[in-house]
Design a protein around this motif. Sequence first.
Motif, short mmCIF file in Angstrom:
data_model
loop_
_atom_site.label_atom_id
_atom_site.label_comp_id
_atom_site.label_asym_id
_atom_site.label_seq_id
_atom_site.Cartn_x
_atom_site.Cartn_y
_atom_site.Cartn_z
N GLN A 116 61.02 53.80 97.84
CA GLN A 116 61.38 52.67 96.97
C GLN A 116 61.63 53.13 95.52
O GLN A 116 60.89 52.75 94.60
CB GLN A 116 60.29 51.60 97.02
CG GLN A 116 60.09 50.97 98.38
CD GLN A 116 61.11 49.89 98.69
OE1 GLN A 116 61.23 48.91 97.95
NE2 GLN A 116 61.88 50.08 99.78
N GLU A 171 69.68 46.52 97.58
CA GLU A 171 68.66 45.54 98.01
C GLU A 171 67.32 45.85 97.33
O GLU A 171 66.64 44.95 96.83
CB GLU A 171 68.49 45.60 99.53
CG GLU A 171 69.68 45.07 100.32
CD GLU A 171 69.71 45.61 101.76
OE1 GLU A 171 70.79 45.64 102.36
OE2 GLU A 171 68.63 46.06 102.24
N LYS A 187 65.39 43.39 94.57
CA LYS A 187 64.00 42.95 94.79
C LYS A 187 63.13 43.34 93.59
O LYS A 187 62.37 42.53 93.05
CB LYS A 187 63.48 43.63 96.06
CG LYS A 187 62.17 43.10 96.60
CD LYS A 187 61.72 43.88 97.81
CE LYS A 187 61.43 45.34 97.38
NZ LYS A 187 61.28 46.28 98.50
N LYS A 188 63.29 44.58 93.11
CA LYS A 188 62.48 45.04 91.97
C LYS A 188 62.83 44.26 90.69
O LYS A 188 61.95 43.90 89.91
CB LYS A 188 62.70 46.55 91.75
CG LYS A 188 61.99 47.43 92.77
CD LYS A 188 62.24 48.90 92.52
CE LYS A 188 61.48 49.73 93.52
NZ LYS A 188 60.29 50.40 92.94
N THR A 216 64.14 41.22 90.50
CA THR A 216 63.71 39.82 90.64
C THR A 216 62.22 39.68 90.31
O THR A 216 61.80 38.70 89.69
CB THR A 216 64.01 39.33 92.07
OG1 THR A 216 65.39 39.58 92.34
CG2 THR A 216 63.72 37.85 92.23
N ALA A 217 61.46 40.70 90.67
CA ALA A 217 60.01 40.67 90.39
C ALA A 217 59.71 40.70 88.90
O ALA A 217 58.60 40.39 88.47
CB ALA A 217 59.35 41.87 91.08
N GLU A 264 71.45 42.77 90.82
CA GLU A 264 71.13 44.08 91.40
C GLU A 264 70.89 45.13 90.32
O GLU A 264 69.95 45.92 90.39
CB GLU A 264 72.26 44.58 92.30
CG GLU A 264 72.33 43.92 93.64
CD GLU A 264 73.33 42.79 93.65
OE1 GLU A 264 73.58 42.24 94.73
OE2 GLU A 264 73.84 42.45 92.57
#
Length: 445
Positions: free
Chosen positions: A329, A371, A375-376, A378-379, A435
Amino acid sequence: MIKTKRRLIKEDKNNQEINNTSVITLGCAKNLVDSERFSGLLRKNGIEIIPNPEEAESLIINTCGFIKAAKEENINVILQAAELRRKNKYKKLIVTGCLAERYNAELKQQIKHVDYFLGVNSDERILKILMGDRKYELTGERMLYTPSHFAYMKISEGCDQKCSFCAIPLMRGKHVSEPIEKLVEEAKSLAAQGVKELIIIAQDSTYYGLDLYKKRALPELLEQLVEVEGIEWIRIQYAYPRKFPMEIMEMMAKHPKICNYIDIPLQHASDKILRSMRRGVKRQEMEDLLLSFREKIDNLAIRSTFIVGYPGETEEDLAELLDFINTVQLDRVGVFTYSQEENTGAHILGDSLSQEVKDERRGQVMLLQQEISLKKNTAKIGSTLKVLIDEVLADKSIGRTEHDSLDVDNIVIFEGETNLKVGEFVEAKIIDAGEYELYAEVFEI
Ligand code: SF4
C-alpha cells in the motif's frame, strides 16, 4: 570535407565576444542542478543568462541520454538549434550533459553546426568557451531555474550500483559525494535566496559518503542541514533499498523539518526479475524494510517507481508485482516501461515484449495504485495539513503537503482562493479528495 567546414566556423567565430546565453535543460532534476551551477558561474563572470533562447546570442543545451524516448526528444531539440546556428542566429551552440557524454563521437559525426559537444561536468569548459580570452573566476552562486521557494540539492554524482537496465553509470560514472561542508554552504546560499524546501537528490542518495567518509553519511548531512536557517522542509529522494541506513528514519522522527516522506525506487517485486535486474534485494526484504519505515514514522508517505516489460517478465511476474503493491500500500507510485539500452547488462536479453504489452501492464499497475491513492486521499478529508503554496492562478491556488514532491506526486487545490502567496505555508482543511489531488480551504495563515 566536413572537418574543413567545422574548423572554418570555429576559427571564424572564435574571437566573437559572447555577452549572453540561454540554457535549455532536458531530463531530470540532477541535470537541472548542473545547469543551475554552470549558469551561476557564467553569470558571476558577466555572461548574462537570457530566459528566452530566441533572444540570446548563444545557446547551451544540457541533454538527457537515459532512455530511447528521451534521446529522440533531445536529438530533435539539438537539430532545431543546429539549424538556427547554421543561419548564424547563434554565435555559439554548445551541447552538454548525458547524451553528449554517452554518444559524443556519434553526435559529432552526424550533427553539423554544433560548435561543441561536451560531456557531463563541463562547467569550466563552458565558461572558457564563452569567455574566450577574457579572465574568469571559478566561483558563482547557483542560479535557480526553479521558483525560489524550493530547490533541488544534488548531493553526489554517478552511481556504484549495477542495475542491469540502467545506463546512468555509463554517463555519470562512479559515485562521487559532495563534501558536507560544501553542501551546507550551498544550502545557506539557497536559503538566502528564499528557498524553504530542499529536495535531496542523487542517483543513489543512501550511498552518500561511502566514497568520501567510508560510511553512509546522509544522516550526518541531514543533521547539519536541519540547522540551516530558513529551510523548513527537507525531502529525501532516490533512496536505494539494499543496506538502507535506518539512521535516516531516526533523523526523520527526530527533526520535524525532515518531511515524513521517502522516495525509494524498487523497480519490481518478482524475485526472478529482481535478480535479473541485479537489484541485490528480494521481495520479502523490501516488504520488511517498508514495514520498518512505517513502524518508525507515523504518517509516512512512501513513493516508489517500478519498471514493467523487463525481458522475461511473465504474467506471473506481473501478478507478483501487483500483489506486492496491494500488500505494501504505497502512497505514491510511478511506473516506467522497459527501454532496452545498449551497453547495459540487460541489453543482451533482448526486448521481446511489445510496447503495446508493456503499456497494458503499466496500465494495470497504475489502475491498482489509483484505487489505493483514492482510498488514502479520501481518508484525509476533515484533517488539517500544512501546505506549501506553489502556484496562485486566476481562479485557484495549488500547493503540496510534506507528502508530495514536485511534479510527480499529489497536489492540494484551493478552489477560488487567490489571496495566497507562492512560497508561503498555510494550514489547510481538507474538504474533498480525488485520486491524485486533495481539495482544501485555508484553515489558518
Ligand atoms: S541505483 Fe541503479 S537505477 Fe539508479 S542510477 Fe544507479 S544503477 Fe541506475
